[in-house]
Design an enzyme around this catalytic site. Structure first.
Site, PDB file in Angstrom:
ATOM      1  N   ARG A 191      72.386  27.095  41.277  1.00  0.00           N
ATOM      2  CA  ARG A 191      72.829  28.393  41.792  1.00  0.00           C
ATOM      3  C   ARG A 191      72.017  29.466  41.078  1.00  0.00           C
ATOM      4  NH1 ARG A 191      79.005  26.663  41.568  1.00  0.00           N
ATOM      5  NH2 ARG A 191      79.351  26.060  43.733  1.00  0.00           N
ATOM      6  N   GLN A 220      71.486  23.084  34.331  1.00  0.00           N
ATOM      7  CA  GLN A 220      71.517  21.639  34.531  1.00  0.00           C
ATOM      8  C   GLN A 220      70.961  21.231  35.895  1.00  0.00           C
ATOM      9  OE1 GLN A 220      75.330  20.371  31.899  1.00  0.00           O
ATOM     10  NE2 GLN A 220      75.862  21.151  33.899  1.00  0.00           N
ATOM     11  N   ASP A 278      81.560  31.402  34.631  1.00  0.00           N
ATOM     12  CA  ASP A 278      80.924  30.704  35.739  1.00  0.00           C
ATOM     13  C   ASP A 278      79.675  31.445  36.205  1.00  0.00           C
ATOM     14  OD1 ASP A 278      82.328  28.391  36.068  1.00  0.00           O
ATOM     15  OD2 ASP A 278      83.640  29.123  37.645  1.00  0.00           O
ATOM     16  N   ASP A 280      78.701  31.563  39.455  1.00  0.00           N
ATOM     17  CA  ASP A 280      78.814  32.024  40.837  1.00  0.00           C
ATOM     18  C   ASP A 280      79.897  33.078  41.020  1.00  0.00           C
ATOM     19  OD1 ASP A 280      80.842  30.238  40.285  1.00  0.00           O
ATOM     20  OD2 ASP A 280      80.809  29.282  42.253  1.00  0.00           O
ATOM     21  N   ASP A 393      89.395  22.401  31.433  1.00  0.00           N
ATOM     22  CA  ASP A 393      89.990  23.633  30.913  1.00  0.00           C
ATOM     23  C   ASP A 393      91.459  23.436  30.544  1.00  0.00           C
ATOM     24  OD1 ASP A 393      90.791  23.343  33.570  1.00  0.00           O
ATOM     25  OD2 ASP A 393      89.734  25.134  34.264  1.00  0.00           O
ATOM     26  N   HIS A 417      85.791  35.206  42.037  1.00  0.00           N
ATOM     27  CA  HIS A 417      85.335  33.826  42.192  1.00  0.00           C
ATOM     28  C   HIS A 417      85.691  33.362  43.601  1.00  0.00           C
ATOM     29  CE1 HIS A 417      85.358  29.419  41.742  1.00  0.00           C
ATOM     30  NE2 HIS A 417      84.635  29.577  40.663  1.00  0.00           N
TER      31      HIS A 417
END
Length: 641
Positions: A191, A220, A278, A280, A393, A417
């Site tokens: 992304r 990654q 995150d 995104d 988490d 998100h």
């Protein structure tokens, strides 16, 4: 549950590229600590300015850093981003007073409003402004009547003939003796554009992010962030704060843990913070200020979570605070009194009051879309489990709580998100959700195997009646791998990810198609057949549907089903059901297959029976392996360092 994982291709071999060898150390503050900024517009045009300040009457021009108010107008900061979460500051910090500071020009009135647990408002401070020219104004409010709930905010008002400009609004508190260093960690996987956008957002605001010492990007993927045209400039803008790391794909757990690993290896103090984020999300950079300031003033270290707003519906709060029912594998449960999928610009249907989170809540865990973990927690608790992703988490928060570190979800610290309900449940990542939820239950719940078995059997029956054979196989594989014991986590989930994708590829209904290009079915032959209401006698209907399936009886040969009506009691009446994908980007074709149904039912019953017999012994294996699995040495091995 958040996480990053491979979709196609292989991740690159481990390689670290850093600008400098940062050493994290506490520093002496210069003046008061900024707890949050008063902003009047969001980070993107899709975000309503009413989330920052509401025009109650009159006319105003709202900008990011300031506001111009015309005569006979009022603007209220009693909004999601405009409120100061006084209840949380009174409960978790030793701060007794907060000041709201601003630079003003013109004439009008500034007042500090306050609410209580019921949302009833009052004014706690006010000042009349006359003939001001870039005048600094400060109003103070005590944090003494907010223990169970309530917030503070800044209201601005002009009379006829007056105009007022307000800018550089800051909520400040007395600084601690030393400021904790903080590192942001962004986990990314193919992304690149999203990740670059968030780096650019941080770079644009970096001068205001005084507590931010470093930004780690754990890349990654195969489509690398560094390949983008804007990366060179953002690296220049962030300077030695940016640390770009390429590593093997170890999912969200491996990406986020890399930040903990790097900070632990470069800190001169245990009073450091790592802020997971995150890649995104649509970032509100002020989140960094709000979460780090709060962490700097808590009496004892706590995990500080940010809230999630729905990106496709930017006015919606996902949940005020959540917990997991561990033994029944149910994450994302709103705690009592929590807002849930709430329109922040709307009103409560029962009370008719605005949707504000007035009551202070205790969270069970917080998603890693934004979550700050103090280094003291890592020293006492260890690193996250190598779960690849899903439930990492929740497991970490429940483990930290057992060591005396609760999780606090901080209102007003929010990022946008992608809406969870637009993601289809029947995906390969469901394997990790199931497997990791059972491991978490084994580690942190009573692990009642009779109850757990009933839950899994009920899920399996629903999947089979719904002709979700690939999802049934996913459940079976998840339970089988749990029973393999901790060895299944040794490679960080890489082999399991490849294997579950291979397994699911054998089931046609796991694939998405365009509605106008469904294999073997003419588009014009697919008409919507709606569901009846939820059965009042579900057990009897369940028995009937099972008998119909066993005997090969159906009510409909072919039909289309909207995703919100794809209930087991409805889908089970079809030979072939064309079901809308939750993403609304295509359809799945579910076709009755008696042989597959019986085979999966037999395999599922067998493995769940194994779970009942072997579960306690396997639970002990996971508990014994925890120190090694969550150790720095284990993650060093996984990172191939």
């Amino acid at each position: 549950m958040p996480g990053k994982a491979a979709v196609t291709g292989e991740a690159p071999s481990a390689m670290v590229s850093t600008v400098d060898d940062t050493r994290f150390a506490e520093r002496t503050p210069q003046g008061r600590l900024t707890a949050q900024r008063g902003l009047y517009a969001g980070p993107a045009p899709i975000v309503s300015k009413d989330l920052y300040a509401e025009l109650e009457w009159g006319t105003a021009v709202r900008e990011r850093a300031g506001i111009a108010i015309e005569p006979a107008s009022k603007v209220s900061g009693n909004t999601y981003f405009g409120r100061f979460p006084a209840s949380y500051w009174q409960r978790w910090t030793d701060v007794t007073e907060v000041a709201v500071e601003a630079v003003v020009t013109g004439d009008g009135q500034l007042s500090v409003g306050a609410s209580d647990i019921e949302g009833d408002s009052r004014v706690v401070a006010a000042e009349i402004i006359a003939g001001a020219k870039q005048q600094k104004v400060a109003l103070t409010a005590k944090l003494d009547k907010f223990y169970d709930g309530g917030a503070l905010w800044l209201d601005l008002e002009t009379e006829g003939g007056q105009s007022l400009r307000v800018e550089n609004v800051r909520w400040t508190v007395e600084a601690p003796e030393k400021i904790r260093p903080t590192a942001v960690t962004i986990c990314t996987m193919n992304r690149a554009d999203d990740c670059l956008s968030n780096l650019q957002a941080l770079a644009a605001d970096v001068s205001s992010l005084e507590t931010l010492d470093a930004i780690y990007v754990a890349d990654q993927g195969t489509d690398l962030v560094e390949s983008r045209d804007g990366f060179e400039q953002v690296a220049k803008d962030l300077g030695d704060k940016l640390h770009y790391i390429k590593q093997p794909n170890l999912g969200g757990a491996g990406g986020f843990t890399r930040g903990l690993y790097e900070v632990a290896g470069h800190t001169e103090t245990e009073h450091a913070n790592v802020l997971f984020m995150d890649d995104d999300v649509l970032l509100e950079p002020d989140l960094v200020i709000r979460m780090t300031a709060f962490s700097n003033r808590t009496v004892n270290p706590v995990i500080v979570g940010g809230q999630m707003l729905n990106l496709l519906h930017p006015n919606q709060l996902h949940v005020g605070a959540e917990y997991a029912r561990l033994n029944t594998l149910e994450p994302g449960q709103p705690v009592t009194h929590s807002l849930s999928t709430a329109d922040l610009l709307g009103v409560d249907e029962e009370t008719l009051k605005p949707n504000r989170q007035e009551r202070r809540l205790d969270a069970g865990y917080n998603g890693w879309w934004s979550c700050l973990i103090p280094y003291e927690v890592v020293k006492a608790t260890g690193y996250p489990l190598p779960f690849f992703f899903q439930w990492d988490d929740a497991e970490y928060s429940y483990r930290a709580r057992a060591h005396g570190f609760p999780t606090v979800t901080l209102p007003g610290a929010g990022v946008w998100h992608a809406d969870f309900h637009w993601k289809d449940w029947d995906e390969w990542h469901r394997y990790f959700n199931l497997r990791n939820s059972i491991i978490t239950a084994a580690l942190h719940s009573p692990f009642n195997l009779n109850l757990l078995s009933r839950v899994l059997i009920a899920q399996l029956v629903r999947y089979l009646l719904g002709m979700q054979y690939g999802l049934s196989a996913t459940l079976i594989k998840a339970v089988e791998d749990f029973l393999e014991g901790p060895e299944v986590l040794r490679d960080g989930g890489v082999a399991a990810m490849k294997e579950i994708r291979r397994i699911r590829d054998e089931y046609p209904e796991t694939k998405r198609h365009k509605a106008t290009d469904v294999p073997g079915i003419a588009s014009n032959d697919i008409g919507i057949i709606n569901s009846a209401p939820r059965p009042s006698m579900q057990r009897l209907v369940l028995i009937k549907r099972i008998l119909d399936r066993v005997l090969g009886r159906s009510r409909h040969s072919l039909g289309a089903i909207p995703i919100d009506e794809a209930h087991w009691w409805h889908v089970a009446t079809f030979d072939t059901a064309v079901v809308t994908d939750a993403s609304q980007e295509g359809v799945r074709v579910r076709s009755y297959d008696r042989a597959k149904m019986f085979d999966l039912a037999r395999r599922g019953a067998k493995v769940i029976q194994r779970l009942r017999k072997e579960g306690v012994a396997v639970q002990e294996q996971y508990k014994r392996s925890m120190p090694e699995l969550t150790s720095r040495d284990n993650w060093k091995r996984l990172y191939e360092l």
